[in-house]
Design a protein around this motif. Structure first.
Motif, PDB file in Angstrom:
ATOM      1  N   ARG A 138       2.703  12.557  -3.281  1.00 13.33           N
ATOM      2  CA  ARG A 138       2.308  13.782  -2.555  1.00 13.33           C
ATOM      3  C   ARG A 138       2.773  13.726  -1.102  1.00 13.33           C
ATOM      4  NH1 ARG A 138      -2.841  12.715  -5.061  1.00 13.33           N
ATOM      5  NH2 ARG A 138      -3.084  13.944  -6.972  1.00 13.33           N
ATOM      6  N   ILE A 139       2.624  12.550  -0.499  1.00 15.57           N
ATOM      7  CA  ILE A 139       3.062  12.415   0.899  1.00 15.57           C
ATOM      8  C   ILE A 139       4.579  12.576   0.975  1.00 15.57           C
ATOM      9  CG2 ILE A 139       3.195  10.855   2.860  1.00 15.57           C
ATOM     10  CD1 ILE A 139       0.587   9.591   1.876  1.00 15.57           C
ATOM     11  N   SER A 140       5.285  11.886   0.069  1.00 15.66           N
ATOM     12  CA  SER A 140       6.750  12.012   0.054  1.00 15.66           C
ATOM     13  C   SER A 140       7.169  13.428  -0.291  1.00 15.66           C
ATOM     14  CB  SER A 140       7.354  11.029  -0.967  1.00 15.66           C
ATOM     15  OG  SER A 140       7.034   9.697  -0.644  1.00 15.66           O
ATOM     16  N   LEU A 154      -2.632   2.572 -10.887  1.00 14.75           N
ATOM     17  CA  LEU A 154      -1.228   2.670 -10.464  1.00 14.75           C
ATOM     18  C   LEU A 154      -0.798   4.125 -10.346  1.00 14.75           C
ATOM     19  CD1 LEU A 154       1.588   1.423  -9.920  1.00 14.75           C
ATOM     20  CD2 LEU A 154       1.949   1.399 -12.390  1.00 14.75           C
ATOM     21  N   SER A 155      -1.175   4.940 -11.325  1.00 18.70           N
ATOM     22  CA  SER A 155      -0.793   6.361 -11.320  1.00 18.70           C
ATOM     23  C   SER A 155      -1.372   7.074 -10.101  1.00 18.70           C
ATOM     24  CB  SER A 155      -1.275   7.048 -12.599  1.00 18.70           C
ATOM     25  OG  SER A 155      -0.651   6.484 -13.728  1.00 18.70           O
ATOM     26  N   ARG A 156      -2.660   6.785  -9.795  1.00 21.89           N
ATOM     27  CA  ARG A 156      -3.278   7.429  -8.627  1.00 21.89           C
ATOM     28  C   ARG A 156      -2.542   7.047  -7.344  1.00 21.89           C
ATOM     29  NH1 ARG A 156      -8.218   6.468 -11.489  1.00 21.89           N
ATOM     30  NH2 ARG A 156      -8.394   4.388 -10.525  1.00 21.89           N
ATOM     31  N   MET A 157      -2.180   5.767  -7.246  1.00 21.95           N
ATOM     32  CA  MET A 157      -1.466   5.327  -6.040  1.00 21.95           C
ATOM     33  C   MET A 157      -0.088   5.968  -5.965  1.00 21.95           C
ATOM     34  SD  MET A 157      -2.015   3.391  -3.459  1.00 21.95           S
ATOM     35  CE  MET A 157      -1.045   2.830  -2.054  1.00 21.95           C
ATOM     36  N   LYS A 217       0.550  -3.284  -7.639  1.00 22.75           N
ATOM     37  CA  LYS A 217      -0.234  -2.792  -8.779  1.00 22.75           C
ATOM     38  C   LYS A 217       0.586  -2.868 -10.065  1.00 22.75           C
ATOM     39  CE  LYS A 217      -3.244   0.207  -6.042  1.00 22.75           C
ATOM     40  NZ  LYS A 217      -4.451  -0.598  -6.282  1.00 22.75           N
ATOM     41  N   LEU A 218       1.902  -2.666  -9.937  1.00 22.12           N
ATOM     42  CA  LEU A 218       2.779  -2.826 -11.089  1.00 22.12           C
ATOM     43  C   LEU A 218       2.762  -4.270 -11.582  1.00 22.12           C
ATOM     44  CD1 LEU A 218       4.865  -1.457 -12.945  1.00 22.12           C
ATOM     45  CD2 LEU A 218       6.634  -2.073 -11.288  1.00 22.12           C
ATOM     46  N   ASP A 219       2.661  -5.226 -10.658  1.00 17.24           N
ATOM     47  CA  ASP A 219       2.529  -6.641 -11.026  1.00 17.24           C
ATOM     48  C   ASP A 219       1.303  -6.861 -11.901  1.00 17.24           C
ATOM     49  OD1 ASP A 219       4.770  -7.594  -9.834  1.00 17.24           O
ATOM     50  OD2 ASP A 219       3.789  -8.320  -8.023  1.00 17.24           O
ATOM     51  N   ARG A 266       4.857  -0.744  -1.152  1.00 17.00           N
ATOM     52  CA  ARG A 266       4.626  -2.168  -1.415  1.00 17.00           C
ATOM     53  C   ARG A 266       3.377  -2.346  -2.275  1.00 17.00           C
ATOM     54  NH1 ARG A 266       6.522  -6.839   1.078  1.00 17.00           N
ATOM     55  NH2 ARG A 266       5.251  -8.676   0.664  1.00 17.00           N
ATOM     56  N   ARG A 267       2.330  -1.572  -1.979  1.00 14.53           N
ATOM     57  CA  ARG A 267       1.098  -1.672  -2.770  1.00 14.53           C
ATOM     58  C   ARG A 267       1.327  -1.162  -4.190  1.00 14.53           C
ATOM     59  NH1 ARG A 267      -1.407  -0.085   2.172  1.00 14.53           N
ATOM     60  NH2 ARG A 267      -1.793   2.039   1.464  1.00 14.53           N
TER      61      ARG A 267
END
Length: 600
Positions: free
Chosen positions: A234-236, A225-228, A187-189, A182-183
């Motif tokens: 990485r988690i996925s 955005l890229s970092r997020m 950030k894409l927004d 969702r975050r």
């Protein structure tokens, strides 16, 4: 996300058939290891060639049947997903049209566009995958475990341990990543907002030499955005290696236990191959399920964002009155102690405004930047609702009218000239859908646009680019005025709509509008004193308050705010005793002409 499921009601059949066909396909896949076991134990072990051919034929039949069923399931799921997404996109667009200006201001155009495009696409992909895999993968996993028990109970106990551990890993990662996606969309927004501002304001950016700053700002937002995305990725990404480790450990355990039991004579080689096949099927399906859950997590986050828009109730409700009710009173517009506060704004944009306007009058509204001029006229067609007081049109509160009926009798020319891709005639027919060529020519003539439209190839058939990019600022303004006039409104609102016109054209326009109809009530919003000084009544705005009303002569004599505005544009030595000058004469109002010169 649950709120959106009601849009699947028209695709219930497809939503049911798609997973059923996928489970039927999965059932054929589950039979394959059993056929392979029989092929090894009975055919290859006994060198029974006819039996081997029969088993191979069964395997081919299972493969062909599975392929046909899989294609059918895919067709049903695609139909349901695209139809579901299409209905949501249509409903979202329709709902946005129902929202008030204040509600749209809260969300912003950029996030609404993102939710209607990227978010709906993510939701469509999630639904497509869910219909195909959400039931199939668990069916294969638990089906493999059950059939493993029919092969050998003790060896199948390994499945009982491995599957819950795998499920814990998969669903644990899903719950961890869901809020993060969702975050990511939020950030894409922000990137969407920045990109839109840069594209629409590129001339301003280049004029002030801010290209490097804007590039740096975009890079910062993009890197954020890229970092997020990388963090969530990485988690996925842990899902596949963890599931591989667990499955491979379970496979090694199964091979060891199977070898012991084969050596002891409790298990055949074919049965061992079947158990390994079932373990492989579980591995493949859990990887599919892991990827499905990642996609569904994204889709759920996007679905919640879409639902946030759809669950907002429009705060403007229609009344019952029709446009014919406007003819009941000679007082066309009346404000009674009206105040306005915008959503999220701590101060009042308008405070205690009261005045009345008779039919056929021309009303000038003047004041400094931010004084509330546009806010005032936006209340008449009910773009916003007053927070206090009443606005009466034709003797009735605007809240009592059907919005479409109210606005059908009001011609509005906004500050920013907005045109649409299509011909000039197409744009004019926004004012009146069935406007004839004569009506369009009349409106063009009054708006002073005819002189340049006639010179365009094809006249009113001339094709405009998006937002009228192939017209100058003054040409666009005159065309938007013609669009408002073509509907022959009872009330015409021109909100600083002649700012790009030179003084001579502005004067001709005002004179033509005045002559067009004796019953037309006109509101002219302007910062030019010359544009409003011949109005029947001038409203002087200052910091959201009405600080003066009357004719030019009355205000120039008694009102300090009006005097300040007027004398800043026409010095006293040029205006004579009364402060009023016939600016239609050649050479008059040179400063005004320079300020408003049309930008070609």
């Amino acid at each position: 996300m649950k709120y959106l499921l009601k849009y699947m009601k028209d695709y219930r059949k497809e939503a049911i058939l798609a997973p059923l066909f996928k489970m039927l396909e999965a059932l054929f896949d589950l039979f394959v290891p059993l056929v392979m076991a029989a092929l090894i134990d009975n055919g290859i072990a006994n060198r029974d060639i006819p039996y081997i051919f029969r088993m191979c034929a069964i395997l081919i039949l299972l493969a062909v049947a599975g392929l046909a069923i899989s294609i059918t399931a895919q067709w049903f799921s695609a139909k349901a997903a695209t139809g579901f997404a299409g209905d949501i996109r249509s409903r979202l667009f329709e709902h946005i049209q129902e929202l008030s200006f204040s509600q749209m201001d809260i969300f912003g155009a950029d996030t609404l566009i993102t939710r209607m495009t990227a978010d709906v696409n993510q939701l469509q992909n999630g639904v497509n995958l869910a219909l195909r895999l959400f039931l199939r993968s668990p069916f294969v996993v638990f089906g493999s475990m059950i059939l493993a028990f029919t092969v050998d109970v003790r060896a199948a106990l390994i499945f009982v341990v491995a599957i819950p551990v795998l499920s814990a890993v998969v669903f644990g990662i899903m719950l961890w990543t869901m809020p993060m996606y969702r975050r990511v969309q939020e950030k894409l927004d922000k990137i969407m907002t920045g990109t839109r501002e840069n594209l629409t304001g590129v001339r301003v950016i280049r004029a002030f030499g801010q290209e490097e700053n804007e590039i740096e700002s975009f890079h910062e937002k993009n890197q954020d955005l890229s970092r997020m995305q990388q963090f969530v990725g990485r988690i996925s990404g842990l899902m596949n290696p963890l599931t591989y480790v667990i499955i491979n450990l379970a496979t090694a355990w199964l091979i060891y236990a199977g070898a012991v039991r084969i050596n002891a004579g409790y298990l055949t080689q074919g049965q061992m191959v079947a158990l390994l096949n079932y373990m492989s099927q579980i591995l493949v399906e859990l990887i599919k399920l892991a990827n499905l859950i990642i996609q569904m997590t994204r889709a759920a986050a996007c679905g919640d964002r879409i639902a946030d828009i759809l669950t907002v109730e429009p705060n403007m409700k229609d009344g019952n009155l029709t446009a014919s009710s406007m003819e009941d009173s000679d007082t066309v517009v009346e404000f009674r102690d009206v105040s306005l506060t915008y959503e999220g704004d701590s101060g009042k944009a308008l405070d205690g405004i009261s005045f009345s306007v008779k039919r056929g009058q021309t009303v000038g509204i003047i004041g400094g930047t931010g004084s509330g001029k546009s806010s005032l006229v936006n209340l008449i067609p009910r773009f916003y609702d007053a927070t206090e007081g009443e606005i009466l049109v034709g003797g009735h509160d605007v809240r009592q009218y059907q919005q479409e009926q109210l606005r059908s009798r009001i011609g509005v020319v906004l500050q920013k000239a907005e045109l649409f891709k299509g011909t000039i005639a197409d744009n004019l027919r926004w004012g009146k859908e069935d406007a004839s060529e004569e009506e369009m020519q009349e409106a063009l003539s009054i708006s002073q646009a005819k002189e340049y439209v006639d010179k365009k190839p094809g006249g009113t058939s001339f094709e405009l680019e998006q937002n009228g990019r192939n017209l100058s600022g003054g040409q666009k303004q005159r065309l938007t005025i013609a669009r408002a006039l073509v509907r022959k409104p009872d009330i015409l609102i021109m909100d600083d709509s002649a700012s790009a016109l030179d003084f001579a054209t502005d004067a001709k326009l005002r004179m033509a509008v005045r002559k067009a109809s004796s019953s037309l009530t006109t509101f002219i919003v302007s910062q030019r004193a010359a544009s409003v000084q011949y109005a029947d009544m001038i409203l002087v705005m200052d910091d959201g308050k009405l600080v003066g009303s009357g004719t030019h002569d009355e205000l120039i004599r008694d009102n300090k705010v009006y005097q300040e505005i007027y004398y800043s544009q026409f010095p006293k030595d040029e205006t004579g005793d009364s402060g009023k000058k016939d600016l239609t004469q050649p050479g008059a109002g040179k400063q005004d002409m320079a300020d408003g010169k049309e930008a070609e």
